[in-house]
Design a protein around this motif. Sequence first.
Motif, short mmCIF file in Angstrom:
data_model
loop_
_atom_site.label_atom_id
_atom_site.label_comp_id
_atom_site.label_asym_id
_atom_site.label_seq_id
_atom_site.Cartn_x
_atom_site.Cartn_y
_atom_site.Cartn_z
N TRP A 4 -4.99 -6.15 -3.42
CA TRP A 4 -4.47 -5.85 -4.75
C TRP A 4 -3.58 -4.64 -4.67
O TRP A 4 -3.92 -3.64 -4.03
N THR A 5 -2.42 -4.72 -5.28
CA THR A 5 -1.54 -3.57 -5.41
C THR A 5 -1.17 -3.43 -6.88
O THR A 5 -1.01 -4.43 -7.59
N PRO A 6 -1.06 -2.19 -7.35
CA PRO A 6 -0.80 -1.99 -8.79
C PRO A 6 0.58 -2.48 -9.20
O PRO A 6 1.57 -2.22 -8.53
N GLU A 7 0.61 -3.20 -10.30
CA GLU A 7 1.86 -3.65 -10.90
C GLU A 7 1.90 -3.11 -12.32
O GLU A 7 1.04 -3.43 -13.14
N TRP A 8 2.92 -2.30 -12.62
CA TRP A 8 2.92 -1.48 -13.83
C TRP A 8 3.78 -2.05 -14.94
O TRP A 8 4.70 -2.83 -14.70
N ALA A 320 -6.98 0.02 -4.68
CA ALA A 320 -6.30 -0.94 -3.81
C ALA A 320 -7.11 -1.25 -2.56
O ALA A 320 -6.65 -2.02 -1.70
N ASN A 321 -8.31 -0.68 -2.45
CA ASN A 321 -9.18 -0.94 -1.31
C ASN A 321 -9.59 -2.42 -1.31
O ASN A 321 -10.21 -2.90 -2.26
N GLY A 322 -9.28 -3.13 -0.24
CA GLY A 322 -9.59 -4.55 -0.16
C GLY A 322 -11.08 -4.84 -0.12
O GLY A 322 -11.50 -5.98 -0.36
N GLU A 323 -11.90 -3.82 0.16
CA GLU A 323 -13.35 -4.01 0.19
C GLU A 323 -13.97 -3.94 -1.21
O GLU A 323 -15.16 -4.24 -1.38
N LEU A 324 -13.18 -3.52 -2.19
CA LEU A 324 -13.69 -3.39 -3.55
C LEU A 324 -13.70 -4.77 -4.22
O LEU A 324 -12.69 -5.46 -4.26
N ASP A 325 -14.85 -5.14 -4.74
CA ASP A 325 -14.98 -6.42 -5.43
C ASP A 325 -14.05 -6.48 -6.63
O ASP A 325 -13.85 -5.49 -7.33
N ASP A 326 -13.47 -7.67 -6.88
CA ASP A 326 -12.53 -7.82 -7.99
C ASP A 326 -13.15 -7.44 -9.32
O ASP A 326 -12.52 -6.79 -10.17
N ASN A 327 -14.39 -7.85 -9.55
CA ASN A 327 -15.05 -7.52 -10.81
C ASN A 327 -15.26 -6.02 -10.96
O ASN A 327 -15.10 -5.47 -12.05
N ASP A 328 -15.60 -5.35 -9.84
CA ASP A 328 -15.78 -3.90 -9.89
C ASP A 328 -14.44 -3.21 -10.15
O ASP A 328 -14.37 -2.25 -10.93
N ARG A 329 -13.38 -3.69 -9.50
CA ARG A 329 -12.06 -3.10 -9.72
C ARG A 329 -11.65 -3.25 -11.19
O ARG A 329 -11.16 -2.28 -11.80
N TRP A 362 -12.25 10.93 -16.52
CA TRP A 362 -11.64 10.27 -15.37
C TRP A 362 -10.18 10.66 -15.24
O TRP A 362 -9.53 11.10 -16.19
N THR A 363 -9.68 10.47 -14.00
CA THR A 363 -8.26 10.69 -13.70
C THR A 363 -7.74 9.54 -12.87
O THR A 363 -8.31 9.21 -11.82
N PHE A 364 -6.69 8.88 -13.35
CA PHE A 364 -5.94 7.93 -12.55
C PHE A 364 -4.84 8.69 -11.81
O PHE A 364 -4.10 9.47 -12.42
N GLN A 365 -4.72 8.44 -10.50
CA GLN A 365 -3.65 9.05 -9.71
C GLN A 365 -2.95 7.93 -8.96
O GLN A 365 -3.57 7.21 -8.16
N ALA A 366 -1.65 7.75 -9.23
CA ALA A 366 -0.90 6.64 -8.65
C ALA A 366 0.17 7.14 -7.72
O ALA A 366 0.79 8.19 -7.94
N GLY A 367 0.40 6.40 -6.67
CA GLY A 367 1.50 6.61 -5.74
C GLY A 367 2.02 5.26 -5.31
O GLY A 367 1.72 4.23 -5.93
N TYR A 368 2.77 5.23 -4.22
CA TYR A 368 3.37 3.98 -3.77
C TYR A 368 2.28 2.99 -3.36
O TYR A 368 1.51 3.23 -2.44
N ASN A 369 2.21 1.88 -4.08
CA ASN A 369 1.27 0.78 -3.79
C ASN A 369 -0.19 1.23 -3.79
O ASN A 369 -1.04 0.62 -3.14
N GLN A 370 -0.51 2.28 -4.54
CA GLN A 370 -1.90 2.70 -4.60
C GLN A 370 -2.23 3.26 -5.98
O GLN A 370 -1.36 3.73 -6.71
N LEU A 371 -3.50 3.20 -6.30
CA LEU A 371 -4.00 3.75 -7.55
C LEU A 371 -5.44 4.19 -7.32
O LEU A 371 -6.31 3.36 -7.01
N ASN A 372 -5.68 5.49 -7.44
CA ASN A 372 -7.02 6.04 -7.26
C ASN A 372 -7.60 6.43 -8.62
O ASN A 372 -6.88 6.89 -9.50
N LEU A 373 -8.90 6.26 -8.75
CA LEU A 373 -9.61 6.63 -9.97
C LEU A 373 -10.72 7.61 -9.61
O LEU A 373 -11.63 7.27 -8.85
N THR A 374 -10.64 8.82 -10.16
CA THR A 374 -11.65 9.85 -9.94
C THR A 374 -12.51 9.99 -11.19
O THR A 374 -11.97 10.14 -12.29
#
Length: 414
Positions: A4-8, A320-329, A362-374
């Motif tokens: 999965w890669t973020p599409e905005w 964008a971690n491929g190990e993360l379940d789709d439902n959890d994402r 929470w904080t969303f932090q986005a960069g190239y082809n990634q999105l992190n959630l803290t």
Amino acid sequence: MSQWTPEWAVSINGAGDVTNLTLANLTITSGRTDIYSQPYAGYCNVEIINLDQSPIVMDINDQVSIKVKDSSGTFVNIFGGFVSDIDVTVSDAGTNGISERIRVIALGALSKLPKSLTEGVLAKDFDGDQIFSILSELLLNNWNEVPAAETWADYTPTVTWANAENVGLGDIDQPGNYELTSRSSDLTNVYSLVSALATSGFGYIYEDSVGRIGYADSTRRADYLGTNGYTELSANTALARGIRTQKRSGDVRNDVTIVYKANATANAFDAQSQGLYGPQQYQINTSLEHDYDAEEQADFYLGLRAFPQAQFKEITFPLANGELDDNDRDALLNVFMGLPLDITDLPSNITNSQFQGFVEGWTFQAGYNQLNLTLTLSPTEYSIITTRWDRVNPAETWNTLSPTLQWIDATIVA
């Protein structure tokens, strides 16, 4: 699980997605940093690249919506707010033209409240009803507040009569669970008043992902947890670096006083805690109507804070971690204040390898082809208030409850 890669998508004033600009970097912060305070306005800091000097279609105070596609390809909102700053910088120029970097800061819906004044006249009522009374006056337009030049042909055809001219009022739990005293005319800003009412009701105000202001009463989290359960996550899908808990002596309160109607007080103290940490007093000003509610709240606050407890300050999930379940994402993309999480596989020194609690901020932090959630979380017991016998639905029957439920754990009936 899937790649999965973020599409905005970025929308300005609800006029469709901005397609002529490229989103480069993004930070979104919402919620609160701990459970002890009401949240302030969230904010969004976004950097957009303009490669062809296309006109900038946004202006100060425009409504902005940030969306991203979930695992099924459906756009979900992750921020709604209002533009407060626009900074345009030429980043490159040459024979191929001029490139610009546009930095936009948007503030969440709660930013409206400190700048709005009210006399705050309220009849004796429950917390949710009083909060609705104040917020609806600000966020639901009257007939004469509609622009005079508005025509029926220009009005959005799918808007219902009930939601027409709603400029930011979200879900308000009504009537609420605590009866609050009346309030006479006394000019104040809306944020201060509504925050005080929410604190009196043991609830909290919040912003939703589309930019509306809501109120969650003291039992919303228990009700949601009873109906939906926890979202289960493994810390193995999070970034190990930065997982953090915190235990502070400054959080200890072992002598709690609740001030309520006509400056009456209710007090609770813990002698054992005072012997260990010395007197740590705490006063909470409320507009509660009844002494038994004040006593209940004093006991609850004392139970939480008489002894230091670890707070879950930070854990980051790379979406964008491929190990993360789709439902959890997808659950994390739809994060909200009060989302119940069960996080397992934590390091042994982090809450004994497992944590159950509610999202506070929470904080969303986005960069190239990634999105992190803290995430920042609080333990479940900080939010679950034991149901008083007289507040259980009179129609409740014993055979609807779990036969294995122990009395000591019967804090909610749902």
